[in-house]
Design an enzyme around this catalytic site. Structure first.
Site, PDB file in Angstrom:
ATOM      1  N   LYS A  28       0.825  -1.209   0.000  1.00 31.32           N
ATOM      2  CA  LYS A  28       0.000   0.000   0.000  1.00 31.32           C
ATOM      3  C   LYS A  28       0.858   1.257   0.000  1.00 31.32           C
ATOM      4  CE  LYS A  28      -2.813   0.847   3.603  1.00 31.32           C
ATOM      5  NZ  LYS A  28      -2.840   2.214   4.161  1.00 31.32           N
ATOM      6  N   ARG A  59      -8.658  12.063  13.016  1.00 28.77           N
ATOM      7  CA  ARG A  59      -7.213  11.834  13.137  1.00 28.77           C
ATOM      8  C   ARG A  59      -6.480  13.171  13.007  1.00 28.77           C
ATOM      9  NH1 ARG A  59      -5.975   6.861   9.172  1.00 28.77           N
ATOM     10  NH2 ARG A  59      -3.926   7.009  10.174  1.00 28.77           N
ATOM     11  N   SER A  82       8.038   8.711  12.160  1.00 29.30           N
ATOM     12  CA  SER A  82       6.825   8.619  11.352  1.00 29.30           C
ATOM     13  C   SER A  82       7.196   8.779   9.893  1.00 29.30           C
ATOM     14  CB  SER A  82       5.807   9.694  11.750  1.00 29.30           C
ATOM     15  OG  SER A  82       4.744   9.750  10.799  1.00 29.30           O
ATOM     16  N   ASP A 107       2.350  -0.992  11.889  1.00 22.55           N
ATOM     17  CA  ASP A 107       1.103  -1.462  11.297  1.00 22.55           C
ATOM     18  C   ASP A 107       0.813  -2.925  11.625  1.00 22.55           C
ATOM     19  OD1 ASP A 107       0.432   0.964  10.131  1.00 22.55           O
ATOM     20  OD2 ASP A 107       1.531   0.530   8.296  1.00 22.55           O
ATOM     21  N   ARG A 130      -5.940   1.915  18.140  1.00 19.87           N
ATOM     22  CA  ARG A 130      -5.684   0.476  18.007  1.00 19.87           C
ATOM     23  C   ARG A 130      -5.275  -0.196  19.319  1.00 19.87           C
ATOM     24  NH1 ARG A 130      -2.898   0.362  11.984  1.00 19.87           N
ATOM     25  NH2 ARG A 130      -4.879   0.394  10.848  1.00 19.87           N
ATOM     26  N   ARG A 183      -7.167  -3.344   9.602  1.00 20.33           N
ATOM     27  CA  ARG A 183      -6.245  -4.257  10.296  1.00 20.33           C
ATOM     28  C   ARG A 183      -6.917  -4.926  11.502  1.00 20.33           C
ATOM     29  NH1 ARG A 183      -2.032  -3.528   7.124  1.00 20.33           N
ATOM     30  NH2 ARG A 183      -1.410  -1.410   6.545  1.00 20.33           N
TER      31      ARG A 183
END
Length: 434
Positions: A22, A122, A167, A314, A345, A391
């Site tokens: 991706k 976000r 990041s 991820d 998450r 995910r």
């Protein structure tokens, strides 16, 4: 809403070619759009997130077409985009949003943009802040959220920016602005993050230097269209790696997986947990590739710290599932970034796995997973939820392989963000061996 499948006693078997990466698919479109000439992209990921990036460039006047399994891009350079006649829809794609804030920060017209409900929650402060230091101009909703506008601008200035948190998206946004800025742009990384942007800039003829965590770019005169082979996405492959490890009697081969050194954290962490993962390298002119072979085996708990997070951020949800089956405790710390992904998450992993009886303690920057847990639907049947996060949806499907009882999943459509055919590929590994 769908019923998830429990693995057969014979386990999971076969060869899987997971979709294209991706992160690399996004960047191939971006560099193809700003290069001169034709770019051809093979093994492109046709997922919701990446198609958002494609739609944005089409609305900016870039010719992008599909020829068989290949995407063809006719680049326009950085200064020949046309003004869209409506706001740009980023959907749920954080990668599109953050990288394009840098790439489109020197255009002669305003670019309103917005996202779906999840993306609008976000924060964009970490990207907007350093870009503003470069003289990029944004009009964002209160506290740096979408919707917003990338304001017309004709002057970017290079900066030296010391990354406070590793990041790749923030770094890439700065570098994509830096290739248009006056002077020198330097990004300093204390911990390395994925370097697909740096590699692809070089592939397209750009000038960039990296030395001990110091990345330097200048204004680029001209990039040239290329042929890009997108490797299979290691983040998608990670779900099958863990499935093969924790499902008894299994052996899976994952074909042509990208094993960029900044992305193989999931393999290194699984190996620290005791997994024997075989990599069979393949020749490649671009990103490193390998076939990966996994077999079911015992795992042990480990400590996962801030140094481990950038190369496996991820994959942490599926690593958390693996940890529920390991001997001993797994402690994840330094992972506060998980709070601002498609979902929180840390919270969603704990919520969903706890429904199956997992024993997990929440911490502000991670979690403690007590291993050796038999997963089961506590009332004989349980309903899991993706929370709109691809995910989390895929993690739930892998958990169901080894869970006792009936497991239902809601929000399964979220998996199309990165892996539209995930459930079909998973089902293909459950055919009885001849």
């Amino acid at each position: 809403m769908i019923k998830l499948i429990k693995a057969p006693k014979s386990g999971l078997h076969g060869e899987i070619t997971v979709p294209g990466d991706k992160s690399i698919s996004h960047r191939a479109l971006m560099f193809g759009a700003i290069a001169n000439g034709e770019t051809r992209i093979d093994n492109f990921l046709m997922s919701d997130d990446v198609l958002r990036t494609m739609t944005v460039f089409r609305e900016l006047g870039v010719n992008m077409s599909q020829v068989g399994s290949q995407i063809k891009v006719i680049g326009k350079g950085l200064d020949k985009f046309t003004k869209p006649d409506h706001s740009l829809n980023m959907g749920n794609s954080g990668t599109s949003t953050r990288l394009l804030m840098g790439l489109l920060s020197k255009q002669p017209f305003d670019l309103p943009f917005f996202g779906d409900e999840s993306l609008s929650k976000r924060p964009l402060r970490r990207v907007a802040g350093p870009l503003a230091l470069m003289n990029a101009k944004f009009d964002l909703a209160a506290d740096n959220f979408l919707p917003g506008t990338i304001l017309a601008n004709n002057n970017l200035q290079g900066i030296t920016y010391d990354m406070p948190v590793a990041s790749a998206q923030v770094k890439s946004a700065i570098l994509l602005a830096g290739i248009q800025a006056e002077g020198e742009t330097i990004v300093i990384e204390k911990r390395p993050s994925r370097d697909h942007t740096e590699r692809m800039l070089r592939q397209f003829g750009g000038d960039i230097t990296t030395n001990n965590g110091i990345i330097t770019v200048h204004q680029q005169r001209q990039l040239r269209g290329q042929h890009v082979l997108v490797p299979s996405d290691i983040s998608s492959a990670a779900f099958f790696m863990v499935a093969g490890l924790i499902t008894p009697n299994s052996e899976l081969t994952l074909k042509k997986v990208g094993v960029n050194p900044t992305r193989v954290g999931v393999i290194k962490l699984l190996e620290r947990m005791g997994a024997n993962i075989k990599q069979e390298p393949m020749p490649s002119n671009g990103e490193a590739l390998a076939d990966i072979v996994v077999k079911s085996q015992s795992l042990r708990g480990i400590n996962i710290t801030a140094d481990d997070i950038p190369s496996a951020v991820d994959e942490l949800p599926i690593l958390a599932l693996a940890a529920t089956q390991a001997l001993g405790d797994t402690v994840i710390s330094g992972a506060a970034e998980l709070r601002v992904k498609e979902t929180d998450r840390i919270a969603t992993v704990i919520t969903e796995l706890t429904k199956l009886g997992a024993n997990i303690e929440e911490r502000q920057d991670g979690m403690v997973i007590h291993g050796g847990t038999t997963l089961r639907a506590l009332q004989g049947s349980v309903m899991l939820d993706s929370h709109g996060d691809h995910r989390i949806g895929m993690m739930n499907a892998i958990a169901a392989l080894i869970a006792e009882g009936n497991v239902i999943l809601t929000g399964e459509d979220a998996m199309s963000v990165s892996y539209p055919g995930f459930l079909a590929d998973l089902a293909s590994t459950m055919r009885e061996k001849l």
